[in-house]
Motif scaffolding. Structure first.
Motif, PDB file in Angstrom:
ATOM      1  N   SER A  28       8.115  16.166  -7.826  1.00 36.91           N
ATOM      2  CA  SER A  28       7.386  15.807  -9.049  1.00 36.91           C
ATOM      3  C   SER A  28       7.995  16.466 -10.273  1.00 36.91           C
ATOM      4  CB  SER A  28       5.910  16.223  -8.923  1.00 36.91           C
ATOM      5  OG  SER A  28       5.287  15.529  -7.870  1.00 36.91           O
ATOM      6  N   LEU A  29       8.405  17.727 -10.124  1.00 37.35           N
ATOM      7  CA  LEU A  29       9.015  18.436 -11.253  1.00 37.35           C
ATOM      8  C   LEU A  29      10.296  17.743 -11.705  1.00 37.35           C
ATOM      9  CD1 LEU A  29       8.529  22.185 -10.223  1.00 37.35           C
ATOM     10  CD2 LEU A  29       7.474  21.015 -12.163  1.00 37.35           C
ATOM     11  N   LEU A  30      11.105  17.314 -10.736  1.00 39.34           N
ATOM     12  CA  LEU A  30      12.344  16.607 -11.078  1.00 39.34           C
ATOM     13  C   LEU A  30      12.056  15.300 -11.807  1.00 39.34           C
ATOM     14  CD1 LEU A  30      13.944  18.618  -9.257  1.00 39.34           C
ATOM     15  CD2 LEU A  30      15.198  16.649  -8.399  1.00 39.34           C
ATOM     16  N   PHE A  31      11.079  14.549 -11.307  1.00 39.44           N
ATOM     17  CA  PHE A  31      10.781  13.266 -11.913  1.00 39.44           C
ATOM     18  C   PHE A  31      10.287  13.422 -13.352  1.00 39.44           C
ATOM     19  CE2 PHE A  31       7.819   9.948 -13.121  1.00 39.44           C
ATOM     20  CZ  PHE A  31       8.622   8.828 -12.987  1.00 39.44           C
ATOM     21  N   PHE A  32       9.362  14.328 -13.571  1.00 37.76           N
ATOM     22  CA  PHE A  32       8.809  14.470 -14.918  1.00 37.76           C
ATOM     23  C   PHE A  32       9.800  15.134 -15.883  1.00 37.76           C
ATOM     24  CE2 PHE A  32       4.891  13.751 -12.493  1.00 37.76           C
ATOM     25  CZ  PHE A  32       4.394  12.680 -13.227  1.00 37.76           C
ATOM     26  N   GLU A  33      10.751  15.861 -15.328  1.00 38.40           N
ATOM     27  CA  GLU A  33      11.860  16.344 -16.157  1.00 38.40           C
ATOM     28  C   GLU A  33      12.704  15.162 -16.626  1.00 38.40           C
ATOM     29  OE1 GLU A  33      14.598  19.336 -17.829  1.00 38.40           O
ATOM     30  OE2 GLU A  33      12.460  19.219 -17.341  1.00 38.40           O
ATOM     31  N   MET A  35       9.640  29.224  -6.746  1.00 43.36           N
ATOM     32  CA  MET A  35       9.874  27.807  -7.060  1.00 43.36           C
ATOM     33  C   MET A  35      11.311  27.614  -7.556  1.00 43.36           C
ATOM     34  SD  MET A  35       8.751  24.727  -7.114  1.00 43.36           S
ATOM     35  CE  MET A  35       7.007  24.955  -6.780  1.00 43.36           C
ATOM     36  N   PRO A  36      11.997  26.627  -7.074  1.00 41.61           N
ATOM     37  CA  PRO A  36      13.388  26.385  -7.496  1.00 41.61           C
ATOM     38  C   PRO A  36      13.514  26.163  -8.990  1.00 41.61           C
ATOM     39  CG  PRO A  36      12.844  25.099  -5.558  1.00 41.61           C
ATOM     40  CD  PRO A  36      11.565  25.694  -6.040  1.00 41.61           C
ATOM     41  N   ASN A  37      14.695  26.429  -9.483  1.00 41.90           N
ATOM     42  CA  ASN A  37      15.009  26.241 -10.899  1.00 41.90           C
ATOM     43  C   ASN A  37      15.410  24.789 -11.144  1.00 41.90           C
ATOM     44  OD1 ASN A  37      15.505  26.892 -13.543  1.00 41.90           O
ATOM     45  ND2 ASN A  37      17.584  27.620 -13.155  1.00 41.90           N
ATOM     46  N   ILE A  38      14.802  24.127 -12.128  1.00 45.10           N
ATOM     47  CA  ILE A  38      15.101  22.732 -12.448  1.00 45.10           C
ATOM     48  C   ILE A  38      16.095  22.691 -13.602  1.00 45.10           C
ATOM     49  CG2 ILE A  38      14.155  20.480 -13.074  1.00 45.10           C
ATOM     50  CD1 ILE A  38      13.125  21.594 -10.430  1.00 45.10           C
ATOM     51  N   ILE A  39      17.212  21.990 -13.405  1.00 47.20           N
ATOM     52  CA  ILE A  39      18.273  21.939 -14.412  1.00 47.20           C
ATOM     53  C   ILE A  39      18.663  20.485 -14.690  1.00 47.20           C
ATOM     54  CG2 ILE A  39      20.668  22.569 -14.925  1.00 47.20           C
ATOM     55  CD1 ILE A  39      20.316  25.004 -13.169  1.00 47.20           C
ATOM     56  N   SER A  40      18.717  20.138 -15.978  1.00 43.63           N
ATOM     57  CA  SER A  40      19.207  18.822 -16.405  1.00 43.63           C
ATOM     58  C   SER A  40      20.666  18.965 -16.820  1.00 43.63           C
ATOM     59  CB  SER A  40      18.393  18.295 -17.586  1.00 43.63           C
ATOM     60  OG  SER A  40      17.032  18.223 -17.254  1.00 43.63           O
ATOM     61  N   LEU A  41      21.509  18.046 -16.375  1.00 42.24           N
ATOM     62  CA  LEU A  41      22.932  18.129 -16.657  1.00 42.24           C
ATOM     63  C   LEU A  41      23.407  16.865 -17.380  1.00 42.24           C
ATOM     64  CD1 LEU A  41      24.030  19.435 -13.141  1.00 42.24           C
ATOM     65  CD2 LEU A  41      24.024  20.774 -15.247  1.00 42.24           C
ATOM     66  N   ASP A  47      13.133  10.391 -22.452  1.00 41.28           N
ATOM     67  CA  ASP A  47      12.107   9.790 -23.314  1.00 41.28           C
ATOM     68  C   ASP A  47      11.444   8.589 -22.643  1.00 41.28           C
ATOM     69  OD1 ASP A  47      10.574   9.693 -25.638  1.00 41.28           O
ATOM     70  OD2 ASP A  47      11.933   8.281 -26.618  1.00 41.28           O
ATOM     71  N   GLY A  48      11.308   8.663 -21.341  1.00 37.57           N
ATOM     72  CA  GLY A  48      10.625   7.609 -20.600  1.00 37.57           C
ATOM     73  C   GLY A  48      11.387   6.312 -20.468  1.00 37.57           C
ATOM     74  N   GLN A  49      12.653   6.278 -20.872  1.00 32.86           N
ATOM     75  CA  GLN A  49      13.430   5.031 -20.847  1.00 32.86           C
ATOM     76  C   GLN A  49      14.109   4.836 -19.488  1.00 32.86           C
ATOM     77  OE1 GLN A  49      13.350   2.838 -23.706  1.00 32.86           O
ATOM     78  NE2 GLN A  49      11.650   4.275 -23.830  1.00 32.86           N
ATOM     79  N   ILE A  50      13.293   4.745 -18.432  1.00 31.00           N
ATOM     80  CA  ILE A  50      13.837   4.709 -17.082  1.00 31.00           C
ATOM     81  C   ILE A  50      13.362   3.478 -16.314  1.00 31.00           C
ATOM     82  CG2 ILE A  50      14.045   7.217 -16.941  1.00 31.00           C
ATOM     83  CD1 ILE A  50      11.589   7.180 -15.121  1.00 31.00           C
ATOM     84  N   LEU A  51      14.234   3.033 -15.415  1.00 30.98           N
ATOM     85  CA  LEU A  51      13.947   1.936 -14.499  1.00 30.98           C
ATOM     86  C   LEU A  51      14.359   2.352 -13.097  1.00 30.98           C
ATOM     87  CD1 LEU A  51      15.574   0.598 -17.238  1.00 30.98           C
ATOM     88  CD2 LEU A  51      14.425  -1.400 -16.289  1.00 30.98           C
ATOM     89  N   VAL A  52      13.744   1.715 -12.112  1.00 26.84           N
ATOM     90  CA  VAL A  52      14.067   2.019 -10.719  1.00 26.84           C
ATOM     91  C   VAL A  52      14.260   0.709  -9.974  1.00 26.84           C
ATOM     92  CG1 VAL A  52      13.313   3.161  -8.604  1.00 26.84           C
ATOM     93  CG2 VAL A  52      12.685   4.120 -10.829  1.00 26.84           C
ATOM     94  N   GLY A  53      15.415   0.573  -9.327  1.00 27.49           N
ATOM     95  CA  GLY A  53      15.723  -0.652  -8.600  1.00 27.49           C
ATOM     96  C   GLY A  53      15.726  -0.488  -7.100  1.00 27.49           C
TER      97      GLY A  53
END
Length: 355
Positions: A104-109, A1-7, A115-121
């Motif tokens: 899914s892993l990227l999204f939940f990361e 499984m690929p490595n998930i990284i937040s930058l 902290d869930g403060q996201i919007l999608v346009g």
């Protein structure tokens, strides 16, 4: 499984300096886009601006994150984050569902780090069903993305049915006739206006333009200061084919003046066939008609096939006065993760917002 990284910004800037994730050439998140993300004026060094999935040190999945200042009913602003371009590489095998899993892993990361403060346009057909999940998201607003065609889109026809490639000469002949007809009607409509105006190219948004925009966007959902507008219109965000070819898209901006008075502003990106409106402001109703005339002159000069916009007034004016070949419309919701509480009454969207 690929490595998930937040930058965050500091980490992404360092990765760009080191060419850390782009040594193998093509990448979903290009160096240009990554560099553009780090220059967001609302971004702090500790803010996450990209989440990537790595396999053999190559980016095979990514989400771009754009912090923005959102208007509350109190008249104050709060920082939240747009998710943009949630993608998994086509080269990454999905036979066993791995493509869906890494997405899914990227999204939940992103949910966890922000902290869930996201919007999608904006989103693709592939992710539309996911964003319609009411257990995760609620609708803030909706908008219609309109595509007004003035030539037969040969490239799109061939994608749907390969047999169309044999009709290319006929389609090109029809397109030439359609183009000449629209060119004539555009010039006729301009003469009917019987008004003189000037179309003035500008390299960037200056104080005169900024004051004009801010006067007309006080109640917009997102805060638009000078740095933010310049950043959203910066051509660095687009991918480059190679050093010689330059960018696949290029944003151009114009002032529309009458008797040396600013009556409108227009910015758009050209990508071969498409003219995508990024910014359109007019002083009043009469000025709107003149600015539409200016837009159509620039459109035909660019020899493009179609116009993309979410501005309903632009669509109405063009359909009434220039009669496009046909108009395709796609309804899109603006959604927020369920723990964000923003009143629908505050949501007034422009072309720049969430795109």
């Amino acid at each position: 499984m690929p490595n998930i990284i937040s930058l965050n910004r500091s980490q992404l800037k360092q990765a760009i300096v080191e060419n850390k994730y782009w040594q193998n050439g093509h990448s979903l998140l290009t160096v240009n886009t990554a560099n553009w993300l780090t220059q967001n004026p609302y971004l702090e060094d500790s803010d996450i601006c990209a989440i990537i999935g790595l396999e053999n040190n190559q980016i095979i999945a990514s989400i771009e994150i754009i912090p923005d200042q959102f208007l509350l009913e109190t008249g104050t602003y709060t920082k939240k984050f747009w998710l943009k371009n949630w993608m998994v590489s086509k080269d990454f095998s999905s036979d066993n569902g791995s493509s869906s899993k890494i997405g899914s892993l990227l999204f939940f990361e992103a949910i966890n780090k922000l902290d869930g403060q996201i919007l999608v346009g904006t989103y693709t057909k592939i992710t539309e069903k996911f964003y319609n999940n009411k257990r995760l998201f609620h609708e803030l607003s909706n908008r219609t993305i309109s595509t007004l065609f003035f030539k037969l889109p040969t490239n799109l026809l061939i994608k749907r049915k390969k047999q169309f490639k044999y009709l290319n000469p006929l389609v090109n002949f029809i397109n030439l006739g359609i183009y000449n007809f629209y060119l004539f009607t555009t010039q006729l409509a301009h003469r009917k206006l019987n008004k003189s105006f000037q179309i003035i190219p500008i390299p960037e948004i200056d104080k005169e333009a900024l004051d004009f925009i801010q006067e007309r966007s006080k109640n917009d959902f997102t805060k638009k200061n000078e740095k933010y507008i310049k950043w959203k219109l910066d051509n660095i965000q687009f991918n480059f084919k190679n050093e010689l070819d330059g960018p696949t898209e290029k944003i151009k901006s114009f002032k529309i003046k009458r008797d040396n008075v600013l009556i409108g502003l227009l910015s758009f990106a050209i990508d071969k066939y498409a003219l995508e409106i990024k910014l359109f402001f007019a002083k009043d109703e009469e000025s709107h008609r003149l600015c539409i005339s200016a837009l159509m002159q620039l459109f035909f000069k660019a020899n493009a096939y179609y116009i993309n916009t979410t501005n309903k007034n632009i669509v109405k004016s063009i359909e009434q006065n220039y009669k496009p070949f046909f108009t395709h419309q796609n309804e899109k919701k603006v959604v927020a993760y369920n723990n964000i509480k923003i009143s629908n009454k505050t949501v007034i969207l422009r072309d720049l917002d969430g795109r």
